[in-house]
Design an enzyme around this catalytic site. Structure first.
Site, PDB file in Angstrom:
ATOM      1  N   ASP A 139      12.150  18.225  18.197  1.00 50.34           N
ATOM      2  CA  ASP A 139      11.098  18.924  18.933  1.00 50.34           C
ATOM      3  C   ASP A 139      11.307  18.812  20.437  1.00 50.34           C
ATOM      4  O   ASP A 139      10.345  18.790  21.198  1.00 50.34           O
ATOM      5  CB  ASP A 139       9.741  18.308  18.549  1.00 50.34           C
ATOM      6  CG  ASP A 139       8.636  19.350  18.487  1.00 50.34           C
ATOM      7  OD1 ASP A 139       8.955  20.540  18.562  1.00 50.34           O
ATOM      8  OD2 ASP A 139       7.464  18.958  18.366  1.00 50.34           O
ATOM      9  N   CYS A 196      -0.860  33.459  -2.873  1.00 47.76           N
ATOM     10  CA  CYS A 196      -1.827  32.559  -2.234  1.00 47.76           C
ATOM     11  C   CYS A 196      -1.952  32.846  -0.739  1.00 47.76           C
ATOM     12  O   CYS A 196      -0.951  32.994  -0.037  1.00 47.76           O
ATOM     13  CB  CYS A 196      -1.390  31.106  -2.447  1.00 47.76           C
ATOM     14  SG  CYS A 196      -2.489  29.896  -1.665  1.00 47.76           S
ATOM     15  N   CYS A 199      -4.258  29.398   3.344  1.00 47.23           N
ATOM     16  CA  CYS A 199      -4.114  28.947   4.735  1.00 47.23           C
ATOM     17  C   CYS A 199      -4.625  30.005   5.718  1.00 47.23           C
ATOM     18  O   CYS A 199      -5.209  29.671   6.756  1.00 47.23           O
ATOM     19  CB  CYS A 199      -2.669  28.572   5.040  1.00 47.23           C
ATOM     20  SG  CYS A 199      -1.444  29.859   4.719  1.00 47.23           S
ATOM     21  N   CYS A 203      -8.255  29.068   8.186  1.00 54.68           N
ATOM     22  CA  CYS A 203      -8.052  28.770   9.612  1.00 54.68           C
ATOM     23  C   CYS A 203      -9.332  29.038  10.398  1.00 54.68           C
ATOM     24  O   CYS A 203      -9.853  30.160  10.385  1.00 54.68           O
ATOM     25  CB  CYS A 203      -6.905  29.611  10.171  1.00 54.68           C
ATOM     26  SG  CYS A 203      -6.629  29.323  11.937  1.00 54.68           S
ATOM     27  N   CYS A 219      -4.745  28.991  18.054  1.00 54.07           N
ATOM     28  CA  CYS A 219      -4.568  27.809  17.207  1.00 54.07           C
ATOM     29  C   CYS A 219      -5.201  26.576  17.853  1.00 54.07           C
ATOM     30  O   CYS A 219      -4.990  26.294  19.037  1.00 54.07           O
ATOM     31  CB  CYS A 219      -3.073  27.582  16.975  1.00 54.07           C
ATOM     32  SG  CYS A 219      -2.695  26.121  15.995  1.00 54.07           S
ATOM     33  N   CYS A 246      -4.993  20.024  14.598  1.00 51.33           N
ATOM     34  CA  CYS A 246      -5.763  20.516  13.451  1.00 51.33           C
ATOM     35  C   CYS A 246      -4.849  20.507  12.238  1.00 51.33           C
ATOM     36  O   CYS A 246      -3.668  20.834  12.340  1.00 51.33           O
ATOM     37  CB  CYS A 246      -6.260  21.938  13.739  1.00 51.33           C
ATOM     38  SG  CYS A 246      -7.175  22.711  12.378  1.00 51.33           S
ATOM     39  N   CYS A 249      -4.856  24.146   7.757  1.00 44.02           N
ATOM     40  CA  CYS A 249      -4.001  25.012   6.941  1.00 44.02           C
ATOM     41  C   CYS A 249      -3.123  24.199   5.995  1.00 44.02           C
ATOM     42  O   CYS A 249      -2.695  24.705   4.947  1.00 44.02           O
ATOM     43  CB  CYS A 249      -3.146  25.932   7.821  1.00 44.02           C
ATOM     44  SG  CYS A 249      -1.986  25.081   8.914  1.00 44.02           S
TER      45      CYS A 249
END
Length: 379
Positions: A139, A196, A199, A203, A219, A246, A249
């Site tokens: 990252d 599905c 998610c 949200c 987000c 968060c 999801c």
């Protein structure tokens, strides 16, 4: 560079070394992400990256690992579980007087943990091969880590844009080791999401604007971590008691019923951050904040944004004299904080006048019920 090695055997050895170093899975892929470039450009063109200017600045280098480290032939992609025991998801989310910190951030900063292990893996390969150029990333550079992980067979891309794995759900960190060895590559997994859309519908802010596409500007993770200025007022009531990131999801995803707990002591929650009282957190001075978050990913947002996030959560809490007093006590410290304090005080007064008791949005209540029923171990 010559290759007197059995590359097939070396690939298996690398995977074993990776497991010995604490990675739950190791996969290998090439550097060809040309199929991802149009999607990345379209995402940038729609400004879905918000204030994350580095996303646009690095452009298509994100999809070209061989440009990031010239000579790169393969990417070794790894994953490491981070879900702690007693995650207390539902217990924290359903109590609006507590602060919810995304579970990946409760322990030590994952960047350092994974990068050190990846560096060791690179050194082990180097000592075996005599010649090797490698570079670890966690990252920390323009690398499309999720797309590389999918290509390396670590899982498939879920509709929330995160990587999902049949045996492990999505509670894991990803890291990459760029190397200049033509190792055999792994096969990608087939997508298992089917029809599905849990998610997308759960949200709180509608950030998943279509399957596989997230508008970061909506987000909660972006709003509470990446955004430097004021949180747009329309999103503040929807944030609830989430003060850093968060997980909604992921929590609603059926595949996380199969998630695995972490073995890493470094990812064990710091008690003071695990289901903390909002009024207590709001009383921290900067010295306390820096002391508690030393070695934590949370520290990078700084004390001011930490207080900004908590002020919003206090505004979303039920009316109480304690909340109002805590908010009033910090007025005048900074214009950015004052804006959120004034909003929170107005919310508190409205609740008092209306004698509001239930303050949780319907989506949060639905999520809590789903977690209590489907994730009993982690609820």
């Amino acid at each position: 560079m010559s290759y007197p090695l059995d590359l097939q055997q070396l690939a298996q050895q690398i995977k074993q070394w990776g497991r010995d170093l604490g990675f739950q899975q190791v996969g290998i892929c090439d550097t060809d992400l040309r199929a991802e470039e149009p999607k990345l450009q379209a995402w940038l063109d729609k400004q879905y990256h918000g204030e994350m200017a580095w996303m646009a600045r690095h452009g298509m280098m994100r999809a070209r690992p061989h440009e990031l480290l010239p000579g790169t032939l393969r990417v070794i992609s790894v994953r490491m579980n981070y879900l702690p025991a007693k995650a207390a998801f539902a217990r924290t989310l359903k109590n609006p007087q507590l602060g919810y910190v995304s579970r990946y951030a409760l322990g030590r900063d994952y960047h350092k943990v994974l990068r050190n292990r990846l560096k060791k893996l690179g050194e082990m390969i180097q000592s075996h091969c005599s010649e090797l150029n490698f570079r670890p990333f966690v990252d920390s550079a323009p690398v499309m880590e999720r797309q590389l992980a999918a290509k390396a067979g670590l899982g498939w891309t879920g509709k929330h844009s995160l990587i999902l794995n049949r045996e492990a759900g999505s509670w894991f960190f990803l890291g990459e080791l760029l190397i200049d060895l033509p190792l055999p590559v792994d096969a990608p997994q087939e997508e298992q999401c089917g029809r599905c859309v849990a998610c997308l519908t759960i949200c709180p802010t509608g950030a998943i604007v279509e399957p596989y596409v997230v508008d970061a500007r909506r987000c909660i993770s972006y709003l509470t971590i990446e955004l430097e200025g004021a949180i747009p007022e329309a999103f503040r009531p929807l944030i609830g008691n989430r003060i850093y990131g968060c997980d909604d999801c992921q929590l609603i995803c059926p595949w996380n019923r199969y998630s695995q707990l972490t073995d890493e002591a470094d990812f064990s929650p710091r008690a003071v951050l695990h289901a903390p009282e909002l009024t207590a957190l709001f009383g921290w001075d900067e010295a306390r904040f820096l002391r508690v978050t030393e070695g934590s990913a949370i520290r990078r947002i700084g004390h001011l944004r930490w207080l900004r996030n908590i002020a919003v959560a206090l505004g979303n809490a039920p009316w109480s004299a304690e909340c109002v007093a805590a908010l009033q006590q910090r007025r005048g410290e900074h214009p950015l904080l004052d804006e959120h304090i004034d909003w929170a005080l107005d919310q508190q007064q409205q609740k008092r006048a209306a004698e509001v008791i239930e303050v949780q949005p319907a989506k949060t209540l639905r999520l809590v019920r789903a977690v209590e029923k489907g994730l009993t171990r982690d609820a």
